[in-house]
Design an enzyme around this catalytic site. Sequence first.
Site, PDB file in Angstrom:
ATOM      1  N   LYS A  73       0.553  -0.755   0.419  1.00  0.00           N
ATOM      2  CA  LYS A  73       0.159   0.334   0.570  1.00  0.00           C
ATOM      3  C   LYS A  73       0.789   1.281  -0.589  1.00  0.00           C
ATOM      4  O   LYS A  73       0.484   2.495  -0.364  1.00  0.00           O
ATOM      5  CB  LYS A  73      -1.504   0.092   1.114  1.00  0.00           C
TER       6      LYS A  73
HETATM    7  C1  LIG Z   1      -4.704  -5.011   1.355  1.00  0.00           C
HETATM    8  C2  LIG Z   1      -3.524  -6.530   1.223  1.00  0.00           C
HETATM    9  C3  LIG Z   1      -4.088  -6.878   0.671  1.00  0.00           C
HETATM   10  C4  LIG Z   1      -4.909  -6.474  -0.318  1.00  0.00           C
HETATM   11  O1  LIG Z   1      -4.854  -5.958  -1.515  1.00  0.00           O
HETATM   12  P1  LIG Z   1      -6.395  -4.566  -2.985  1.00  0.00           P
HETATM   13  O2  LIG Z   1      -6.201  -4.210  -3.181  1.00  0.00           O
HETATM   14  O3  LIG Z   1      -7.408  -4.201  -1.263  1.00  0.00           O
HETATM   15  O4  LIG Z   1      -6.397  -5.941  -3.014  1.00  0.00           O
HETATM   16  C5  LIG Z   1      -3.436  -7.947   0.274  1.00  0.00           C
HETATM   17  N1  LIG Z   1      -2.502  -8.009   1.092  1.00  0.00           N
HETATM   18  C6  LIG Z   1      -1.974  -7.072   1.830  1.00  0.00           C
HETATM   19  C7  LIG Z   1      -0.706  -7.393   3.026  1.00  0.00           C
HETATM   20  C8  LIG Z   1      -2.738  -5.806   1.969  1.00  0.00           C
HETATM   21  O5  LIG Z   1      -1.929  -5.109   3.351  1.00  0.00           O
END
Ligand SMILES: *Cc1c(COP(=O)(O)O)cnc(C)c1O
Length: 436
Positions: free
Chosen positions: A107
């Site tokens: 993220k």
């Molecule tokens: C947010 C997150 C996901 C999921 O990602 P999306 O874009 O919401 O599908 C997967 N793994 C981790 C570690 C995350 O923080």
Amino acid sequence: MIFYSTKTASLKASLEEAVFRSLPPDNGLYMPESIPKMSQEFLDIIENKSFKEIAVEITNTLLGDDISRKDIEKLIEDSYNFDAPVLKITADDYVLELFHGPSMAFKDFGARFMAALMSYFLVKSKKEIQILVATSGDTGGAVAQGFYKVPGISVTILYPSGKVSEIQEKQLTTLGHNVTALEVDGTFDDCQKLVKEAFLDTELTEKFNLASANSINIARLIPQSFYFFAAYAQLKKLGKPLVFSVPSGNFGNLSAGLLAYRMGLPVEHFIASTNLNNSVPRYLEEGTFEPHPSIETISNAMDVGNPSNFVRMIRFFGDDWNLVKEKISGYFFNDEETQESMREVFSNNNYVLCPHTAIAYRGLEEYRKNSGGNFTGVFLSTAHPAKFIDLVEETLGKPVEIPERLKLLLSIEKKSIKLKPVYSDFKELLFSKLSQ
Ligand SMILES: *Cc1c(COP(=O)(O)O)cnc(C)c1O
């Protein structure tokens, strides 16, 4: 670039509007009106380019009408002091490590870019904004780190007391400066309710410039396409078609992969890998989308029963299920299978997976078995395993190494303001904080 709402095609927005609103007024999702293609010349020499050079070219192709190339170069330079390396795990399968940013989860790619883009517009208009965000863990850390010390922006993060991991809590509560952490005596839903109520409170919204850092913000989607191109740049020399397996919750990550594909990235296939929150794999199988209440799993950043990017994901295919399932296969796994894969990769390949990454790995293996195809597989690693150290150590039965910067973080004292899940208390606190 012009954006339209997935609910009302005639509802248009500029980049600036889409970034600060997050959502169109009809509660659809913003989509690019048309998606430009990267040039063949760019793809021909992409293997010679760095991550930042790739990011600049993509941003310039998408947003070149909104921002000058010079400003784009600065924006990318300010956003990324980390990379997206690819590592070989098995004969044909590679991991794309997306955890080298400040919060050690993918993220960061979106949050850093969104913060820099918002700041770019705010400095130009000499405005200031207040970001309000509720987090169940990973989003808050990326947002806090992404907006830390960014001019013109202050951030208030609400998190449920005792319900985030120690590392996640430290990532929220040790920064200070323009980042305030509110420790709410309640659940994530309580936090989200407080934030929603604040956005509807005209007494607040008339006095302050409130904005959200929502995961469906287009400024988080665009930069997540960079690393799909970066993976291609590193694997192109193998000369085989590419298949990406994406561990998914809200499906922002996979949607970004589709954006890259529509921009001309040669991708043979995508795999939507989930835990028991499987509304998308089931949609791919059965053709009907039936969201359900979230189910708790050990890959908790993917515990989403009603993925917010679903509508965007299928819009890349004109909402045609037959076209969607031609390009995307779905697989889902329970906690036992997730842990089995963590142990398998550790003992066979001496590589430690976080539970989310393990699901992506397993989805890729499953697809390889079923398709028998001759391709290079890439599974996305969305978080560093040390972020989930207790679970990882328990699963592998071995201590796991903690990176130096996490150790450092754990040694810093947390600073949070305790709050009851009562709106009047929250409002009072916001008023006194924001009026300073
Ligand atoms: C947010 C997150 C996901 C999921 O990602 P999306 O874009 O919401 O599908 C997967 N793994 C981790 C570690 C995350 O923080």
